[in-house]
Motif scaffolding. Structure first.
Motif, PDB file in Angstrom:
ATOM      1  N   TRP A  34     -25.266  11.514   9.425  1.00 56.70           N
ATOM      2  CA  TRP A  34     -24.540  11.929   8.222  1.00 56.70           C
ATOM      3  C   TRP A  34     -25.519  12.198   7.071  1.00 56.70           C
ATOM      4  O   TRP A  34     -25.408  13.205   6.380  1.00 56.70           O
ATOM      5  N   ALA A  35     -26.479  11.291   6.863  1.00 60.20           N
ATOM      6  CA  ALA A  35     -27.444  11.434   5.764  1.00 60.20           C
ATOM      7  C   ALA A  35     -28.267  12.709   5.927  1.00 60.20           C
ATOM      8  O   ALA A  35     -28.539  13.416   4.952  1.00 60.20           O
ATOM      9  N   LEU A  36     -28.649  13.029   7.154  1.00 54.27           N
ATOM     10  CA  LEU A  36     -29.430  14.240   7.393  1.00 54.27           C
ATOM     11  C   LEU A  36     -28.563  15.496   7.327  1.00 54.27           C
ATOM     12  O   LEU A  36     -29.058  16.575   7.044  1.00 54.27           O
ATOM     13  N   HIS A  37     -27.276  15.350   7.568  1.00 48.88           N
ATOM     14  CA  HIS A  37     -26.357  16.484   7.441  1.00 48.88           C
ATOM     15  C   HIS A  37     -26.117  16.799   5.958  1.00 48.88           C
ATOM     16  O   HIS A  37     -26.025  17.959   5.573  1.00 48.88           O
ATOM     17  N   PRO A  82     -50.017  10.892   3.156  1.00 49.56           N
ATOM     18  CA  PRO A  82     -49.253  11.544   4.229  1.00 49.56           C
ATOM     19  C   PRO A  82     -47.774  11.672   3.872  1.00 49.56           C
ATOM     20  O   PRO A  82     -47.212  10.812   3.205  1.00 49.56           O
ATOM     21  N   ARG A  83     -47.157  12.749   4.335  1.00 50.50           N
ATOM     22  CA  ARG A  83     -45.731  12.982   4.075  1.00 50.50           C
ATOM     23  C   ARG A  83     -45.066  13.385   5.380  1.00 50.50           C
ATOM     24  O   ARG A  83     -45.559  14.252   6.095  1.00 50.50           O
ATOM     25  N   VAL A  84     -43.959  12.734   5.683  1.00 45.71           N
ATOM     26  CA  VAL A  84     -43.181  13.034   6.881  1.00 45.71           C
ATOM     27  C   VAL A  84     -41.742  13.247   6.453  1.00 45.71           C
ATOM     28  O   VAL A  84     -41.206  12.488   5.646  1.00 45.71           O
ATOM     29  N   GLU A  85     -41.135  14.301   6.969  1.00 47.43           N
ATOM     30  CA  GLU A  85     -39.724  14.577   6.685  1.00 47.43           C
ATOM     31  C   GLU A  85     -38.950  14.668   7.985  1.00 47.43           C
ATOM     32  O   GLU A  85     -39.480  15.085   9.010  1.00 47.43           O
ATOM     33  N   TYR A  86     -37.690  14.286   7.906  1.00 44.79           N
ATOM     34  CA  TYR A  86     -36.790  14.334   9.050  1.00 44.79           C
ATOM     35  C   TYR A  86     -35.650  15.286   8.741  1.00 44.79           C
ATOM     36  O   TYR A  86     -35.183  15.367   7.612  1.00 44.79           O
ATOM     37  N   GLY A  87     -35.200  15.993   9.757  1.00 40.40           N
ATOM     38  CA  GLY A  87     -34.071  16.903   9.625  1.00 40.40           C
ATOM     39  C   GLY A  87     -33.353  17.011  10.953  1.00 40.40           C
ATOM     40  O   GLY A  87     -33.804  16.478  11.971  1.00 40.40           O
ATOM     41  N   LEU A  88     -32.248  17.709  10.941  1.00 38.81           N
ATOM     42  CA  LEU A  88     -31.478  17.900  12.170  1.00 38.81           C
ATOM     43  C   LEU A  88     -31.960  19.139  12.914  1.00 38.81           C
ATOM     44  O   LEU A  88     -32.266  20.158  12.298  1.00 38.81           O
ATOM     45  N   THR A  89     -31.994  19.046  14.227  1.00 41.65           N
ATOM     46  CA  THR A  89     -32.258  20.200  15.067  1.00 41.65           C
ATOM     47  C   THR A  89     -30.951  20.983  15.209  1.00 41.65           C
ATOM     48  O   THR A  89     -29.904  20.565  14.702  1.00 41.65           O
ATOM     49  N   LYS A  90     -30.991  22.090  15.931  1.00 40.77           N
ATOM     50  CA  LYS A  90     -29.755  22.848  16.182  1.00 40.77           C
ATOM     51  C   LYS A  90     -28.734  21.981  16.915  1.00 40.77           C
ATOM     52  O   LYS A  90     -27.546  22.007  16.589  1.00 40.77           O
ATOM     53  N   ASP A  91     -29.192  21.196  17.886  1.00 38.67           N
ATOM     54  CA  ASP A  91     -28.275  20.290  18.585  1.00 38.67           C
ATOM     55  C   ASP A  91     -27.747  19.210  17.648  1.00 38.67           C
ATOM     56  O   ASP A  91     -26.592  18.801  17.756  1.00 38.67           O
ATOM     57  N   GLY A  92     -28.586  18.744  16.732  1.00 43.18           N
ATOM     58  CA  GLY A  92     -28.148  17.752  15.756  1.00 43.18           C
ATOM     59  C   GLY A  92     -27.075  18.300  14.834  1.00 43.18           C
ATOM     60  O   GLY A  92     -26.107  17.614  14.497  1.00 43.18           O
ATOM     61  N   ILE A  93     -27.240  19.552  14.428  1.00 45.73           N
ATOM     62  CA  ILE A  93     -26.230  20.206  13.581  1.00 45.73           C
ATOM     63  C   ILE A  93     -24.929  20.381  14.356  1.00 45.73           C
ATOM     64  O   ILE A  93     -23.842  20.107  13.838  1.00 45.73           O
ATOM     65  N   ARG A  94     -25.035  20.792  15.616  1.00 47.10           N
ATOM     66  CA  ARG A  94     -23.831  20.938  16.457  1.00 47.10           C
ATOM     67  C   ARG A  94     -23.118  19.605  16.623  1.00 47.10           C
ATOM     68  O   ARG A  94     -21.884  19.527  16.564  1.00 47.10           O
ATOM     69  N   LEU A  95     -23.893  18.538  16.825  1.00 46.40           N
ATOM     70  CA  LEU A  95     -23.308  17.206  16.967  1.00 46.40           C
ATOM     71  C   LEU A  95     -22.626  16.780  15.672  1.00 46.40           C
ATOM     72  O   LEU A  95     -21.506  16.272  15.682  1.00 46.40           O
TER      73      LEU A  95
END
Length: 113
Positions: A34-37, A82-95
Motif C-alpha cells: 500500500w505504501a509503495l502504491h 548511499p541512497r536506495v529507493e523501493y518501488g513496485l514492479t509491473k507485477d507489484g502494480i497489478r497486485l
C-alpha cells in the motif's frame, strides 16, 4: 519465500488465492505494498515511518522477499551517502490493483451502520 509442496499439487498451491497469499501473506507485506502504491518511490526510512510498528529487521526481510517475488524493485544509487529507493514492479502494480476491491470492502466494513 517457497511454499512446501502439498500432496497432489504440482507447484504446491491449491488455487490462485493460495499462490497470491504466499506473496502477500503476513501482517506487514500488504501495508508495504500500500505504501509503495501511494507513492511510487520510497526510501527505507520513509517506509518505516508510514508503516508504524514494523521493525527495521522485519521491513528489510520483507522487502528482500518481495523483491525476490518480483513485486518490489530496489534501486541503489551510486552516491555518498548511499541512497536506495523501493518501488513496485509491473507485477507489484497489478497486485496492488487487484487488492483495491478488497480495500474497498474493508473501508465499507469500517463505516458505522
Amino acid at each position: 519465500m517457497a511454499t512446501l509442496n502439498r500432496p497432489g499439487t504440482e507447484d504446491g498451491h491449491v488455487c490462485g488465492i493460495d499462490a497470491a497469499m504466499e506473496v502477500i501473506g503476513g501482517k506487514w507485506k500488504v501495508l508495504i505494498l500500500w505504501a509503495l502504491h501511494e507513492q511510487p518511490r520510497r526510501r527505507f526510512g520513509e517506509l518505516r515511518r508510514v508503516v508504524p510498528g514494523i521493525t527495521e529487521k522485519v521491513l528489510a526481510s520483507h522487502l528482500r522477499e518481495m523483491e525476490a517475488d518480483g513485486i518490489v524493485d530496489r534501486v541503489a544509487y551510486d552516491e555518498v551517502p548511499p541512497r536506495v529507493e523501493y518501488g513496485l514492479t509491473k507485477d507489484g502494480i497489478r497486485l496492488s490493483d487487484a487488492l483495491e476491491p478488497l480495500a474497498a470492502w474493508g473501508r465499507e466494513r469500517r463505516r458505522p451502520t
